[in-house]
Motif scaffolding. Structure first.
Motif, PDB file in Angstrom:
ATOM      1  N   GLU A 123       0.740  -1.093   0.082  1.00  0.00           N
ATOM      2  CA  GLU A 123       0.215  -0.069  -0.278  1.00  0.00           C
ATOM      3  C   GLU A 123       1.273   0.973   0.330  1.00  0.00           C
ATOM      4  OE1 GLU A 123      -3.216   1.973   2.909  1.00  0.00           O
ATOM      5  OE2 GLU A 123      -2.837   0.147   3.171  1.00  0.00           O
ATOM      6  N   LYS A 124       1.978   1.305   0.312  1.00  0.00           N
ATOM      7  CA  LYS A 124       3.292   2.415   0.649  1.00  0.00           C
ATOM      8  C   LYS A 124       3.493   2.564  -0.458  1.00  0.00           C
ATOM      9  CE  LYS A 124       6.790   4.377   3.687  1.00  0.00           C
ATOM     10  NZ  LYS A 124       7.950   3.600   3.528  1.00  0.00           N
ATOM     11  N   GLU A 126       2.488   1.971  -3.092  1.00  0.00           N
ATOM     12  CA  GLU A 126       0.657   2.673  -4.350  1.00  0.00           C
ATOM     13  C   GLU A 126       0.244   3.855  -3.931  1.00  0.00           C
ATOM     14  OE1 GLU A 126      -0.066   0.612  -6.812  1.00  0.00           O
ATOM     15  OE2 GLU A 126       1.166  -0.633  -6.692  1.00  0.00           O
ATOM     16  N   LEU A 127       0.274   4.352  -3.013  1.00  0.00           N
ATOM     17  CA  LEU A 127      -0.046   5.678  -2.118  1.00  0.00           C
ATOM     18  C   LEU A 127       1.291   6.479  -2.620  1.00  0.00           C
ATOM     19  CD1 LEU A 127      -1.856   7.412  -1.075  1.00  0.00           C
ATOM     20  CD2 LEU A 127      -0.447   7.101   1.302  1.00  0.00           C
ATOM     21  N   ASN A 185      -2.858   9.189   5.378  1.00  0.00           N
ATOM     22  CA  ASN A 185      -3.086   9.110   3.986  1.00  0.00           C
ATOM     23  C   ASN A 185      -3.770   9.720   3.373  1.00  0.00           C
ATOM     24  OD1 ASN A 185      -1.008   6.773   4.874  1.00  0.00           O
ATOM     25  ND2 ASN A 185      -2.753   5.078   4.335  1.00  0.00           N
TER      26      ASN A 185
END
Length: 252
Positions: A123-124, A126-127, A185
């Protein structure tokens, strides 16, 4: 230019830079308050690397060394119309180059991430890709701001161009305060958009005065012009020189 005029110009440059730095300090303080040492802070810092690299490569320093000497010489020779044509041609060429680079950068962001943030996964990662893609267009807008700085400085208008980053900082600060209720986020995504908005506002606040100084400007790819060729030759030499410095700093 007299010594008194030189001191006055230096004072305006210093005052503009001081204003920018003070608001930058406030922006960093607000950023630290809401993000601290979180993953969101890491993501935003990593996402700024590529746009900052490109802005440093094509922005203020390069245009100051290539465009300003030719443009200022035409003004000194009272060749306003030729100076206006040069300004329009350089803006058009820069717009094309930066548009292509931004488009490629947005598409190639997942591959660039292996260079700027090789340890990010899941997720990190992709963000981070999302944030980089959002902020890439801001790079091109900052290069246009550097073009405005060249025009303003050549006409001895110093304060606005160096104080303009204040509005970039204000946009980021306002974004963080306005959406402070969101989780980190989500807030970092809004901050990315606020950063791009700040880049646009920084450009627009200079554009009005610039257009008054170049009344005959036309956006044309006048690559056959001798003055454009002079700027282009210097531009490539400076880009190569600064590119080596930027890459060395990035590797370090």
């Amino acid at each position: 230019m007299t010594k008194e005029a030189g001191r006055g110009h230096a004072l305006l440059v210093g005052a503009g830079i001081l204003c920018s730095r003070l608001f930058g300090l406030v922006r960093q303080r607000v950023f630290s308050h809401y993000f601290g040492l979180s993953d969101a802070a890491d993501i935003f810092s990593a996402a700024l690397r590529v746009p900052n690299f490109l802005q440093n490569l094509f922005g203020e320093g390069v245009l100051s060394a290539s465009f300003i000497p030719v443009y200022a010489r035409l003004l000194a020779q009272h060749k306003q119309e030729e100076a206006d044509r040069l300004a329009g041609a350089i803006f058009a060429i820069l717009a094309l180059i930066i548009s292509v680079i931004v488009a490629i950068g947005v598409l190639a962001t997942p591959y660039l991430l292996w260079l700027i943030a090789p340890g990010y996964t899941g997720e990190k990662r992709e963000l981070t890709i999302l944030i980089v893609r959002i902020m890439f267009p801001g790079t091109g807008i900052l290069v246009w701001s550097a073009w405005c700085l060249g025009i303003l400085n050549s006409h001895h208008k110093f304060f606005l161009s160096y104080a303009a980053p204040v509005i970039w900082n204000v946009s980021m600060i306002a974004t963080m305060l306005l959406f402070r209720h969101l989780d980190a986020n989500r807030l970092i995504v809004y901050l990315a958009w606020g950063t791009v908005l700040g880049c646009l506002l920084q450009f627009l606040v200079q554009l009005g005065p610039v257009l008054k100084l170049v009344p005959n400007m036309r956006l044309r790819f006048d690559t056959n012009s001798l003055h454009v060729k002079q700027v282009g030759g210097s531009f490539m030499n400076v880009v190569i020189g600064r590119g080596v410095v930027q890459i060395s700093a990035f590797v370090d």
